[in-house]
Design an enzyme around this catalytic site. Structure first.
Site, PDB file in Angstrom:
ATOM      1  N   ALA A  51       0.852  -1.206   0.000  1.00 28.07           N
ATOM      2  CA  ALA A  51       0.000   0.000   0.000  1.00 28.07           C
ATOM      3  C   ALA A  51       0.883   1.249   0.000  1.00 28.07           C
ATOM      4  O   ALA A  51       1.297   1.729  -1.063  1.00 28.07           O
ATOM      5  CB  ALA A  51      -0.934  -0.032   1.193  1.00 28.07           C
ATOM      6  N   ARG A  52       1.220   1.740   1.175  1.00 26.45           N
ATOM      7  CA  ARG A  52       2.107   2.895   1.304  1.00 26.45           C
ATOM      8  C   ARG A  52       2.991   2.691   2.530  1.00 26.45           C
ATOM      9  O   ARG A  52       2.511   2.249   3.589  1.00 26.45           O
ATOM     10  CB  ARG A  52       1.301   4.192   1.486  1.00 26.45           C
ATOM     11  CG  ARG A  52       0.742   4.753   0.187  1.00 26.45           C
ATOM     12  CD  ARG A  52       1.852   5.207  -0.751  1.00 26.45           C
ATOM     13  NE  ARG A  52       1.378   5.680  -2.036  1.00 26.45           N
ATOM     14  CZ  ARG A  52       1.242   4.928  -3.125  1.00 26.45           C
ATOM     15  NH1 ARG A  52       1.524   3.636  -3.081  1.00 26.45           N
ATOM     16  NH2 ARG A  52       0.849   5.447  -4.260  1.00 26.45           N
TER      17      ARG A  52
ATOM     18  N   GLU B 207      11.077   7.178  -0.251  1.00 35.42           N
ATOM     19  CA  GLU B 207      11.448   6.365  -1.421  1.00 35.42           C
ATOM     20  C   GLU B 207      12.402   7.137  -2.317  1.00 35.42           C
ATOM     21  O   GLU B 207      12.098   8.276  -2.672  1.00 35.42           O
ATOM     22  CB  GLU B 207      10.192   5.967  -2.195  1.00 35.42           C
ATOM     23  CG  GLU B 207       9.318   5.018  -1.370  1.00 35.42           C
ATOM     24  CD  GLU B 207       8.124   4.452  -2.124  1.00 35.42           C
ATOM     25  OE1 GLU B 207       7.881   4.856  -3.269  1.00 35.42           O
ATOM     26  OE2 GLU B 207       7.426   3.597  -1.560  1.00 35.42           O
TER      27      GLU B 207
ATOM     28  N   HIS C 163       9.052  -0.522  -4.981  1.00 32.24           N
ATOM     29  CA  HIS C 163       7.746  -0.004  -5.399  1.00 32.24           C
ATOM     30  C   HIS C 163       7.395  -0.490  -6.823  1.00 32.24           C
ATOM     31  O   HIS C 163       7.253   0.301  -7.759  1.00 32.24           O
ATOM     32  CB  HIS C 163       7.735   1.540  -5.341  1.00 32.24           C
ATOM     33  CG  HIS C 163       6.336   2.106  -5.245  1.00 32.24           C
ATOM     34  ND1 HIS C 163       6.062   3.296  -4.604  1.00 32.24           N
ATOM     35  CD2 HIS C 163       5.137   1.641  -5.706  1.00 32.24           C
ATOM     36  CE1 HIS C 163       4.748   3.544  -4.693  1.00 32.24           C
ATOM     37  NE2 HIS C 163       4.182   2.553  -5.357  1.00 32.24           N
TER      38      HIS C 163
END
Ligand SMILES: NC(=O)c1ccc[n+]([C@@H]2O[C@H](COP(=O)([O-])OP(=O)(O)OC[C@H]3O[C@@H](n4cnc5c(N)ncnc54)[C@H](O)[C@@H]3O)[C@@H](O)[C@H]2O)c1
Ligand SMILES: O=C(O)[C@H](O)COP(=O)(O)O
Length: 597
Positions: free
Chosen positions: A284-285, A314, A333
Site C-alpha cells: 500500500a504505502r 522512497e 515499489h
C-alpha cells in the site's frame, strides 16, 4: 421624481464556465487574421505556428507508457522531463496546462503557487494521490485526476508474489545459492493452508488479494471501516474490527490509502497486539507503518517476516535497518509495474487529462464532484441558469452590504436522490463571486472559495407535483440581511430574491422580488419600477432606439392595474450612461438598475 439609478458594469473578464473550466480552443486569432496573399508554404507555416500556440502544454514528469503519450501528443504539446528538482518543476509549471506524475513526484503547494493559475489538471498515473497536495490543488481550482483501476490486478498479483516468496524465503534462498551456499535447513518455510490472512483495506486491491488467497486455501478476514459487508460476504470474507484482525491473523496484508488516519497505523501498540510470529506484506504505502517500530517487532520476533514494496521515504536511506533486515523481503515499489498495468494507467490518465482540458468532467476526479455524463447533459441548460441567477442577484446588492448568507431553492418533481445539485450550486457560487472579485471559480474550488469568503450557502428543495422528466421546474436564489440597490428586488420577507426557469432550453428570469417577470437571460438587463400607465414602454423603447440599443425581450409584471409594475428589458448592447440617465428622468419611473449578465 428622478429615479434612483444604479449602473453595474461587470467586465466579463473570466470565461463563462459551464464545465470546470473553459475548454481550450485550438482556433487562434492569428489564423483568422492570416493574409490569403501569402505564398502557400508560408501560409501553412503560419497556420501551424498559430495552432502550436493554441495547443495546451502537458508536462509529463515521470515515465509514462507510449500508448498514453500518443494520446496526449494528439491533443497537446507534450514535454517529457523526468527527475526534475522541486525548483525545476516550479519553473516549468508556469508554462503548463497539465502535469502528469506517478508516485515519485511531490506535487506540493509550491508547485500550484508557481503555476500562476495556468495549471488546470494534475493527472496521477496510478491510484495513490498522497504525493499531491489536494487542498492546494482545490484552492487553486486545479482538478486532480487519477487512474484508479488499471493497476489493481498488478498490485494484487505483486502482493501475492511477496506473500508467497516471503513464506518460502525465495529472495533469501536465491541470494544464498548465488553466493555459493546450499542452505536447505535454513530456508524452511511456512504453508498457507488453514492459515488466516487479514486484509487491511478491503478496496480494489485488497479484494483481489483476498480472492487469490482463498485459492491458496487460506481463511480470509478483512478490516475496512467503509467496506460493504455484502461485498465481503460475496467472496467469502468476514469483515472484523482492527483489533480482531491483527490479533487473529497469521498473515497481514496492507491495502489502505495513506491518509492522516492511517499514518503509522501499524505502530508499537499495534505490533504488541499481534499474534507472535505474524508475517506482514505491504504493497500500500510505507507511511502506514511506523518503520522503526517494525524493526523492533522483527527483532523481538513478534513479526517473523515482512515483505515490503513501499517505504516512508522512497528510495529508502542507504543502509536502512529495515531494508537490510534478514527477515525482510523488499522490492522498489514495483506493485504497478507490469507491462499491462503501465499501458492501462497511461491510457486511463491520458484520457482523463485530455478530457478535462477539453472541458469535460472527469470520471476519475479526486477533488471535484464526479458528475456522470448523462446527468451533466441533462443539467446543461440549468447550469447556465444557475450561473446567471447568481450573477444577477449579486448585482442587486447595494454597495456596502456584505453578502453572507445565500439560500438556493430547487423546485422539482424529483426526489432529492434523483437531482444532483452540486453542479448547480457551484455555478451559483461562480455567478455570485466572479463579478465582484478577481478569483476564478469552477466546480473544483467553488465550495472552498465560498467558505473562504465566509459565504454560507443553504439549499432547500420544494417537491412539486408534475413530471419528473424535467429535472427542475424553477430555481430561486435569495440573499438575506442585505440592502438592495433596486428596492423592488426585496421580497415581502426581506431578502433579495430572483427566480428563473429553463424554457426551450434557454434560461429565463421569471421573478424579481415579488414581481413576476418573463425575460430571457442574455446580454444586459434593465429593471425599472414604475407606476403602471400607458406609454412608458414606448418612452423607454424610443430612448434605447435613438441610441441604437437593440431590445431583445421585454416584459412587465404588475401588482394590479394602475399600481406599481416592474418592467424588464433585455438589451443586446450596453446602454451608455447618458441613455440610462434619460430613462431615469422619465417621471413615472421610480427606480431602475442596469445589470450585465
Ligand atoms: N505498490 C503499488 O505499486 C501500488 C499499486 C496500486 C495501489 N497501491 C496502493 O494500494 C492502496 C489501495 O489501493 P486500491 O486501488 O485498492 O484503493 P481503494 O480505494 O480501492 O481501496 C482502499 C480501501 O482502504 C479502505 N480504508 C480507508 N481507510 C481505512 C482504514 N483506516 N482502515 C482500513 N481500511 C481503510 C477504504 O475504505 C478502501 O476500501 C493505495 O494506497 C494505493 O496507493 C500501491
Ligand atoms: O498508487 C499506485 O498506483 C501505485 O503505488 C503505483 O505507483 P507508481 O505509479 O509510482 O508505480
Amino acid at each position: 421624481m428622478a429615479a434612483t439609478f444604479s449602473w453595474n458594469l461587470i467586465f466579463n473578464k473570466k470565461p463563462p464556465l459551464f464545465f470546470p473550466w473553459s475548454p481550450l480552443s485550438v482556433s487562434s486569432p492569428a489564423v483568422n487574421a492570416f493574409s490569403p496573399r501569402l505564398p502557400r508554404t508560408r501560409k501553412s507555416l503560419v497556420i501551424v505556428a498559430a495552432m502550436m500556440e493554441a495547443k495546451p502544454t502537458i508536462l509529463v514528469a515521470e515515465k509514462l507508457d507510449e500508448a498514453g503519450l500518443q494520446l496526449l501528443k494528439n491533443f497537446a504539446n507534450v514535454d517529457c522531463s523526468y527527475n526534475l528538482s522541486l525548483e525545476e518543476l516550479c519553473t516549468k509549471i508556469s508554462l503548463c496546462d497539465a502535469l502528469i506524475v506517478r508516485s515519485g513526484t511531490k506535487v506540493t503547494r509550491e508547485v500550484f503557487e508557481s503555476s500562476g493559475g495556468r495549471l488546470k489538471v494534475v493527472g496521477r498515473a496510478g491510484v495513490g494521490i498522497d504525493n499531491v497536495d489536494l487542498s492546494a490543488a482545490t484552492e487553486h481550482g486545479c482538478l486532480v485526476v487519477n487512474a484508479p483501476t488499471a493497476n489493481t490486478i498488478a498490485a494484487a498479483e505483486h502482493g501475492v508474489a511477496l506473500l508467497t516468496s516471503m513464506a518460502r524465503n525465495i529472495a533469501q534462498a536465491d541470494a544464498s545459492l548465488k553466493a555459493g551456499k546450499w542452505q536447505r535447513n535454513k530456508y524452511v518455510g511456512v504453508s498457507f493452508v488453514g492459515k488466516t490472512l487479514a486484509i487491511m483495506g478491503f478496496g480494489k486491491v485488497g479484494s483481489e488479494v483476498a480472492r487469490r488467497a482463498k485459492g491458496l486455501g487460506m481463511r480470509v478476514i478483512a478490516h475496512d471501516p467503509y467496506a460493504p459487508t455484502d461485498r465481503a460476504l460475496a467472496i467469502g470474507v468476514e469483515l472484523v474490527s482492527f483489533d480482531a484482525a491483527i490479533s487473529i491473523a497469521d498473515f497481514i496484508s496492507l491495502h489502505m490509502p495513506l491518509t492522516p488516519a492511517t499514518l503509522k497505523m501499524f505502530n508499537d501498540v499495534a505490533f504488541s497486539n499481534m499474534k507472535k510470529g505474524v508475517r506482514i506484506v505491504n504493497v500500500a504505502r510505507g507511511g502506514v507503518i511506523d518503520e522503526e517500530a517494525l524493526v523492533r517487532a522483527l527483532d523481538s520476533g513478534i513479526v517473523a517476516q515482512a515483505a515490503l514494496d513501499v517505504f516512508t521515504e522512497e528510495p529508502p536511506q542507504k543502509g536502512s535497518k529495515l531494508v537490510n533486515h534478514e527477515n525482510v523481503t523488499v522490492t522498489p515499489h514495483l506493485g504497478a509495474s507490469t507491462a499491462e498495468a503501465q499501458e492501462g494507467v497511461a491510457i486511463e490518465v491520458a484520457e482523463a487529462v485530455v478530457g478535462a482540458l477539453k472541458g469535460e468532467l472527469a470520471a476519475t476526479a479526486v477533488n471535484a464532484p464526479m458528475v456522470p455524463a448523462e446527468v451533466l447533459s441533462e443539467l446543461a441548460p440549468f447550469v447556465g441558469l444557475a450561473e446567471k441567477l447568481g450573477r444577477l442577484v449579486v448585482q442587486l446588492v447595494a454597495s456596502g452590504s456584505a453578502v453572507k448568507t445565500v439560500k438556493v431553492i430547487y423546485a422539482s418533481a424529483r426526489g432529492p436522490e434523483d437531482l444532483d445539485t452540486r453542479l448547480l450550486r457551484a455555478m451559483i457560487i461562480k455567478g455570485l463571486i466572479e463579478p465582484i472579485s478577481s478569483v476564478f471559480v469552477n466546480l473544483v474550488n467553488a465550495d472552498f472559495i465560498a467558505k473562504q469568503r465566509g459565504l454560507r450557502i443553504t439549499e432547500e428543495r420544494i417537491l412539486l407535483y408534475g413530471s419528473p422528466e424535467n429535472p427542475l421546474q424553477f430555481l430561486q436564489v435569495q440573499i438575506a440581511n442585505v440592502e438592495s440597490k433596486f428596492a423592488s428586488a426585496m421580497s415581502d420577507s426581506g431578502e433579495i430574491k430572483v427566480e428563473g426557469k429553463v424554457k426551450d432550453g434557454k434560461p429565463y428570469l421569471t421573478k424579481v422580488g415579488s414581481f413576476g417577470v418573463d425575460v430571457s437571460l442574455e446580454g444586459g438587463l434593465i429593471l425599472c419600477r414604475q407606476i403602471d400607465q400607458p406609454a412608458i414602454i414606448g418612452m423607454v423603447g424610443t430612448i434605447l432606439a435613438e441610441e441604437n440599443v437593440n431590445v431583445n425581450f421585454m416584459s412587465v409584471g404588475r401588482i394590479a392595474p394602475g399600481k406599481q409594475a416592474v418592467m424588464t428589458i433585455g438589451v443586446d448592447e450596453d446602454p451608455s450612461r447618458e441613455v440610462l440617465k434619460r430613462i431615469g428622468n422619465i417621471p413615472s419611473i421610480e427606480e431602475f438598475v442596469f445589470l450585465k449578465l
